[in-house]
Design a protein around this motif. Structure first.
Motif, PDB file in Angstrom:
ATOM      1  N   UNK A  36      49.159  47.596  39.461  1.00  0.00           N
ATOM      2  CA  UNK A  36      47.771  47.120  39.479  1.00  0.00           C
ATOM      3  C   UNK A  36      47.667  45.805  40.254  1.00  0.00           C
ATOM      4  N   UNK A  37      46.545  45.604  40.908  1.00  0.00           N
ATOM      5  CA  UNK A  37      46.295  44.370  41.653  1.00  0.00           C
ATOM      6  C   UNK A  37      45.470  43.450  40.761  1.00  0.00           C
ATOM      7  N   UNK A  38      46.104  42.396  40.278  1.00  0.00           N
ATOM      8  CA  UNK A  38      45.461  41.464  39.362  1.00  0.00           C
ATOM      9  C   UNK A  38      45.160  40.161  40.079  1.00  0.00           C
ATOM     10  N   UNK A  39      44.043  39.544  39.727  1.00  0.00           N
ATOM     11  CA  UNK A  39      43.698  38.238  40.278  1.00  0.00           C
ATOM     12  C   UNK A  39      43.356  37.300  39.140  1.00  0.00           C
ATOM     13  N   UNK A  40      43.577  36.024  39.365  1.00  0.00           N
ATOM     14  CA  UNK A  40      43.271  35.013  38.358  1.00  0.00           C
ATOM     15  C   UNK A  40      41.833  34.555  38.518  1.00  0.00           C
ATOM     16  N   UNK A  41      41.399  34.407  39.765  1.00  0.00           N
ATOM     17  CA  UNK A  41      40.046  33.924  40.040  1.00  0.00           C
ATOM     18  C   UNK A  41      39.180  35.080  40.515  1.00  0.00           C
ATOM     19  N   UNK A  42      37.882  35.025  40.240  1.00  0.00           N
ATOM     20  CA  UNK A  42      36.995  36.093  40.741  1.00  0.00           C
ATOM     21  C   UNK A  42      36.893  36.010  42.260  1.00  0.00           C
ATOM     22  N   UNK A  43      36.610  37.132  42.929  1.00  0.00           N
ATOM     23  CA  UNK A  43      36.498  37.102  44.390  1.00  0.00           C
ATOM     24  C   UNK A  43      35.300  36.270  44.829  1.00  0.00           C
ATOM     25  N   UNK A  44      35.445  35.597  45.971  1.00  0.00           N
ATOM     26  CA  UNK A  44      34.345  34.805  46.510  1.00  0.00           C
ATOM     27  C   UNK A  44      33.407  35.741  47.271  1.00  0.00           C
ATOM     28  N   UNK A  45      32.328  35.184  47.794  1.00  0.00           N
ATOM     29  CA  UNK A  45      31.356  36.005  48.506  1.00  0.00           C
ATOM     30  C   UNK A  45      31.947  36.595  49.782  1.00  0.00           C
ATOM     31  N   UNK A  46      32.885  35.885  50.423  1.00  0.00           N
ATOM     32  CA  UNK A  46      33.490  36.387  51.652  1.00  0.00           C
ATOM     33  C   UNK A  46      34.453  37.536  51.366  1.00  0.00           C
ATOM     34  N   UNK A  47      35.086  37.513  50.204  1.00  0.00           N
ATOM     35  CA  UNK A  47      36.073  38.528  49.861  1.00  0.00           C
ATOM     36  C   UNK A  47      35.399  39.659  49.088  1.00  0.00           C
ATOM     37  N   UNK A  48      35.423  40.823  49.659  1.00  0.00           N
ATOM     38  CA  UNK A  48      34.862  41.984  48.988  1.00  0.00           C
ATOM     39  C   UNK A  48      36.008  42.800  48.416  1.00  0.00           C
ATOM     40  N   UNK A  49      35.888  43.301  47.190  1.00  0.00           N
ATOM     41  CA  UNK A  49      36.968  44.118  46.629  1.00  0.00           C
ATOM     42  C   UNK A  49      37.156  45.386  47.441  1.00  0.00           C
ATOM     43  N   UNK A  50      38.418  45.813  47.584  1.00  0.00           N
ATOM     44  CA  UNK A  50      38.718  47.010  48.368  1.00  0.00           C
ATOM     45  C   UNK A  50      38.407  48.281  47.596  1.00  0.00           C
ATOM     46  N   UNK A  51      38.538  48.232  46.280  1.00  0.00           N
ATOM     47  CA  UNK A  51      38.244  49.395  45.457  1.00  0.00           C
ATOM     48  C   UNK A  51      37.883  48.934  44.049  1.00  0.00           C
ATOM     49  N   UNK A  52      37.154  49.779  43.372  1.00  0.00           N
ATOM     50  CA  UNK A  52      36.774  49.455  42.000  1.00  0.00           C
ATOM     51  C   UNK A  52      37.963  49.661  41.078  1.00  0.00           C
ATOM     52  N   UNK A  53      38.175  48.749  40.143  1.00  0.00           N
ATOM     53  CA  UNK A  53      39.306  48.934  39.234  1.00  0.00           C
ATOM     54  C   UNK A  53      39.083  50.127  38.314  1.00  0.00           C
ATOM     55  N   UNK A  54      40.128  50.875  38.109  1.00  0.00           N
ATOM     56  CA  UNK A  54      40.040  52.043  37.241  1.00  0.00           C
ATOM     57  C   UNK A  54      40.539  51.701  35.856  1.00  0.00           C
ATOM     58  N   UNK A  55      40.555  52.680  34.967  1.00  0.00           N
ATOM     59  CA  UNK A  55      41.050  52.421  33.619  1.00  0.00           C
ATOM     60  C   UNK A  55      42.548  52.147  33.634  1.00  0.00           C
ATOM     61  N   UNK A  56      42.968  51.279  32.750  1.00  0.00           N
ATOM     62  CA  UNK A  56      44.388  50.926  32.664  1.00  0.00           C
ATOM     63  C   UNK A  56      45.169  52.067  32.035  1.00  0.00           C
ATOM     64  N   UNK A  57      46.284  52.397  32.642  1.00  0.00           N
ATOM     65  CA  UNK A  57      47.166  53.425  32.089  1.00  0.00           C
ATOM     66  C   UNK A  57      48.228  52.759  31.251  1.00  0.00           C
ATOM     67  N   UNK A  58      48.340  53.181  30.036  1.00  0.00           N
ATOM     68  CA  UNK A  58      49.310  52.541  29.135  1.00  0.00           C
ATOM     69  C   UNK A  58      50.438  53.500  28.827  1.00  0.00           C
TER      70      UNK A  58
END
Length: 58
Positions: A36-58
């Motif tokens: 999973x691609x985790x970030x500590x800070x929320x993305x800024x306006x310039x940075x757009x997420x590449x894909x929507x996060x899906x449900x976590x697989x445990x």
């Protein structure tokens, strides 16, 4: 035993990491896609997420 671990963690490991350089942070592409691609800070306006996060697989 504690002195050995202290020397290993404070001298040997950083020295080997320095010698390896960028190879320390190399990650195979198949594993990068699987983890999973985790970030500590929320993305800024310039940075757009590449894909929507899906449900976590445990």
């Amino acid at each position: 035993m504690a002195l050995d671990a202290f020397v290993l963690r404070t001298v040997v490991v950083p020295a080997v990491m320095h010698l390896c350089g960028r190879a320390n942070w190399w990650l195979p592409a198949w594993l990068d896609r699987r983890l999973p691609h985790l970030t500590v800070e929320p993305p800024t306006e310039e940075e757009q997420p590449t894909h929507a996060p899906g449900p976590a697989l445990v």
